[in-house]
Every structure is written in structure tokens, then in C-alpha cells.
Design a protein around this motif. Structure first.
Motif, PDB file in Angstrom:
ATOM      1  N   ARG A   9       0.373  -1.133  -0.109  1.00  0.00           N
ATOM      2  CA  ARG A   9       0.309  -0.169  -0.045  1.00  0.00           C
ATOM      3  C   ARG A   9       1.166   0.980  -0.246  1.00  0.00           C
ATOM      4  NH1 ARG A   9      -3.409   2.762   4.968  1.00  0.00           N
ATOM      5  NH2 ARG A   9      -4.357   4.306   3.575  1.00  0.00           N
ATOM      6  N   HIS A  10       0.847   2.348  -0.389  1.00  0.00           N
ATOM      7  CA  HIS A  10       1.165   3.387  -0.683  1.00  0.00           C
ATOM      8  C   HIS A  10       1.489   3.551   0.895  1.00  0.00           C
ATOM      9  CE1 HIS A  10      -2.350   5.849   0.596  1.00  0.00           C
ATOM     10  NE2 HIS A  10      -3.271   5.221  -0.725  1.00  0.00           N
ATOM     11  N   GLY A  11       2.259   5.367   0.682  1.00  0.00           N
ATOM     12  CA  GLY A  11       2.699   5.491   2.502  1.00  0.00           C
ATOM     13  C   GLY A  11       1.297   6.860   1.971  1.00  0.00           C
ATOM     14  N   VAL A 172       2.147  -1.841  -6.527  1.00  0.00           N
ATOM     15  CA  VAL A 172       1.584  -0.739  -5.390  1.00  0.00           C
ATOM     16  C   VAL A 172       0.322  -0.341  -5.542  1.00  0.00           C
ATOM     17  CG1 VAL A 172       2.572   1.114  -4.027  1.00  0.00           C
ATOM     18  CG2 VAL A 172       4.468  -0.061  -5.252  1.00  0.00           C
ATOM     19  N   SER A 173      -0.386  -0.155  -4.537  1.00  0.00           N
ATOM     20  CA  SER A 173      -1.521  -0.792  -5.196  1.00  0.00           C
ATOM     21  C   SER A 173      -2.512   0.838  -4.075  1.00  0.00           C
ATOM     22  CB  SER A 173      -2.257  -1.467  -5.060  1.00  0.00           C
ATOM     23  OG  SER A 173      -3.606  -0.613  -5.464  1.00  0.00           O
ATOM     24  N   HIS A 174      -4.035   0.521  -3.743  1.00  0.00           N
ATOM     25  CA  HIS A 174      -4.189   0.828  -2.506  1.00  0.00           C
ATOM     26  C   HIS A 174      -5.448   0.118  -1.398  1.00  0.00           C
ATOM     27  CE1 HIS A 174      -4.318   4.688  -5.209  1.00  0.00           C
ATOM     28  NE2 HIS A 174      -4.136   4.241  -6.388  1.00  0.00           N
ATOM     29  N   GLY A 175      -5.552   0.797  -0.344  1.00  0.00           N
ATOM     30  CA  GLY A 175      -5.550  -0.604   0.517  1.00  0.00           C
ATOM     31  C   GLY A 175      -7.083  -1.295   0.214  1.00  0.00           C
ATOM     32  N   CYS A 195       2.895   2.264   3.425  1.00  0.00           N
ATOM     33  CA  CYS A 195       3.984   1.223   3.291  1.00  0.00           C
ATOM     34  C   CYS A 195       3.877  -0.443   4.182  1.00  0.00           C
ATOM     35  CB  CYS A 195       4.855   1.787   3.672  1.00  0.00           C
ATOM     36  SG  CYS A 195       5.446   3.345   2.652  1.00  0.00           S
ATOM     37  N   GLU A 196       2.540  -1.430   4.143  1.00  0.00           N
ATOM     38  CA  GLU A 196       2.735  -2.184   4.355  1.00  0.00           C
ATOM     39  C   GLU A 196       2.599  -3.256   3.062  1.00  0.00           C
ATOM     40  OE1 GLU A 196      -0.081  -5.709   6.663  1.00  0.00           O
ATOM     41  OE2 GLU A 196      -0.503  -2.977   7.303  1.00  0.00           O
TER      42      GLU A 196
END
Length: 248
Positions: A9-11, A172-175, A195-196
Motif C-alpha cells: 500500500r502507498h505511503g 503498489v496499490s491502494h488499501g 507502506c505495509e
């Protein structure tokens, strides 16, 4: 063996910090940038990444670049051979139709990111929030399914290259969208933090049926996030894969 998929997930982004969904395609905050730098230094498999894939939103592209592509200060030459372009997939964008989850036109992305970003798989209407990209449950499920099929295709192609079985693909994507990607019995857990990352394998890497493009979390990832009191045995992971194949 088969290529491992690392979902990230993104920062922290501006709309997260401000709780403001009206911010158009927000960037990472300073805290989000620090989270990316921490991830860059702590991710243990950076030298085995074969492909970096990301949603074409600012926050995910920034996370992919700062955490997995940009060399740390003083390590430019050391990591020069590790750099990759980012393969953008519109299917990985976030689910809502609010401005914070609506991307920019392909032309604007190309002008801003240049050669760093591979936009060959992004459809011109990816940011329309209509049809496949709408915010409805049915559209999101279909989009997640298509994303899994594309990722499986990429993983299968890597597996066919010498040494590709041990390759890693970072996504890398979204929650919320990630929850749709991993919608499997063994993956019903709390949403990813900023960032997990967790790692997965495809149930059927070489299958052609879209319904078998499922992801099962690896033992290493499951152990790390669940702790020693909730560990499953390696055989349990194998059984999950076998059960999923039978269910389809």
C-alpha cells in the motif's frame, strides 16, 4: 517455485492526513515520504525485484519510485543495476469516485514521468470512473479480477525466463483495492497500513481460466503479520492452494 507477488500500500498521502476526499490525485505527505524511505531500507529482497507495477496515481507512483527504484543517497552506483521502470496499470487505481481517487489523463502522466513510467497497458479512459473503472461493487470486482489476470500473465512470463521462478514482482496499490485483489478465505484480515507489504503466490500460475487467478499469502508473510501464537503450518498453506483449486 514461482514468482512471488509483493502487494504494497502507498505511503501516507495528503488526503489521508487531512481527511479530505476533495484533494485531486494527492501526493504523499512528508511522513509518507519517510515511510517510503524506511521501506526502501527495510525491504529485504530489493535485489531480487524483477518488475515494479503500480496504480497510475501520484501517491502510488511516488511510493513505487522512492521505495523500490530510487537509489539511496551515496548508493547511486551500487544500485544503478537494480533500477526499473514502473509498469502502470489503471486496474490498480483506488475504488471511489472522489477527486482523491481520480487519476490524471495518460498524456499528463507521460509528460510528467517520462521514461520512468511504462503506460502501454493504461487505457485512455482509465480515469473516467465509468464502466470498468466505476465505483460500483460489480465494476470493482471485475477490475480486480482483470488486475489479477494481468499480474498472473506477467508472473508466468517471468517464470519462463531462466531464474525467473525466484523473481519478485512488487505491486503498489491502494488499501481498498488490495482487499479486492486478495479476496480469498485465507486473506480476510485487517486492511493494509501505509507502506505495509505482504507476499503472495498465484494458485494456478499457468491457468487460462480467469476464475483461477487467485492469490494465496505465503507462509513467510502470514507468520510475520500474525505472530507465533497464530502461525499456520507450511502444510496448511499447501492445503489452502489445493482447496482453492477444488473450489473453482
Amino acid at each position: 517455485m514461482a514468482p512471488t507477488i509483493y502487494l504494497v500500500r502507498h505511503g501516507e498521502a495528503e488526503h489521508n492526513a487531512a481527511c479530505d476526499l476533495s484533494i485531486p490525485d494527492p501526493s504523499l505527505t512528508n511522513k509518507g515520504g519517510e515511510q517510503c524511505r524506511d521501506l526502501a531500507s527495510s525491504f529485504p529482497y530489493k535485489d531480487r525485484i524483477a518488475l515494479v507495477v503500480a496504480s497510475p496515481m501520484r501517491r502510488t507512483l511516488q511510493t513505487a519510485h522512492w521505495a523500490f527504484i530510487a537509489a539511496a543517497p551515496g548508493e547511486e552506483e551500487k544500485e544503478k543495476h537494480l533500477r526499473h521502470n514502473i509498469l502502470a496499470l489503471g486496474e490498480l487505481q483506488e475504488c471511489s469516485v472522489f477527486p482523491c481517487d481520480t487519476g490524471r489523463p495518460v498524456e499528463e502522466l507521460a509528460a510528467e514521468c517520462g521514461d520512468l513510467l511504462d503506460l502501454s497497458r493504461v487505457e485512455p479512459h482509465w480515469n473516467s470512473k465509468r464502466l470498468l473503472y466505476a465505483g460500483t461493487q460489480s465494476a470493482i470486482r471485475e477490475r480486480a479480477q482483470r488486475a489479477r489476470e494481468i499480474l498472473r500473465e506477467l508472473a508466468a512470463a517471468l517464470a519462463g525466463i531462466e531464474g525467473g521462478d525466484d523473481a519478485y514482482i512488487v505491486v503498489v496499490s491502494h488499501g481498498t483495492l488490495i482487499q479486492y485483489l486478495i479476496e480469498r478465505p485465507d486473506a480476510i484480515r485487517k486492511q493494509f497500513g501505509n507502506c505495509e507489504w505482504r507476499s503472495y503466490k498465484f494458485v494456478d500460475l499457468y491457468g487460462t481460466d480467469p476464475t483461477t487467478a487467485g492469490l494465496v499469502e505465503t507462509n513467510e508473510s502470514f507468520y510475520r503479520w500474525n505472530g507465533p501464537l497464530n502461525m499456520r503450518s507450511p502444510q496448511e498453506a499447501d492445503d489452502l492452494v489445493a482447496a482453492e483449486k477444488c473450489r473453482q
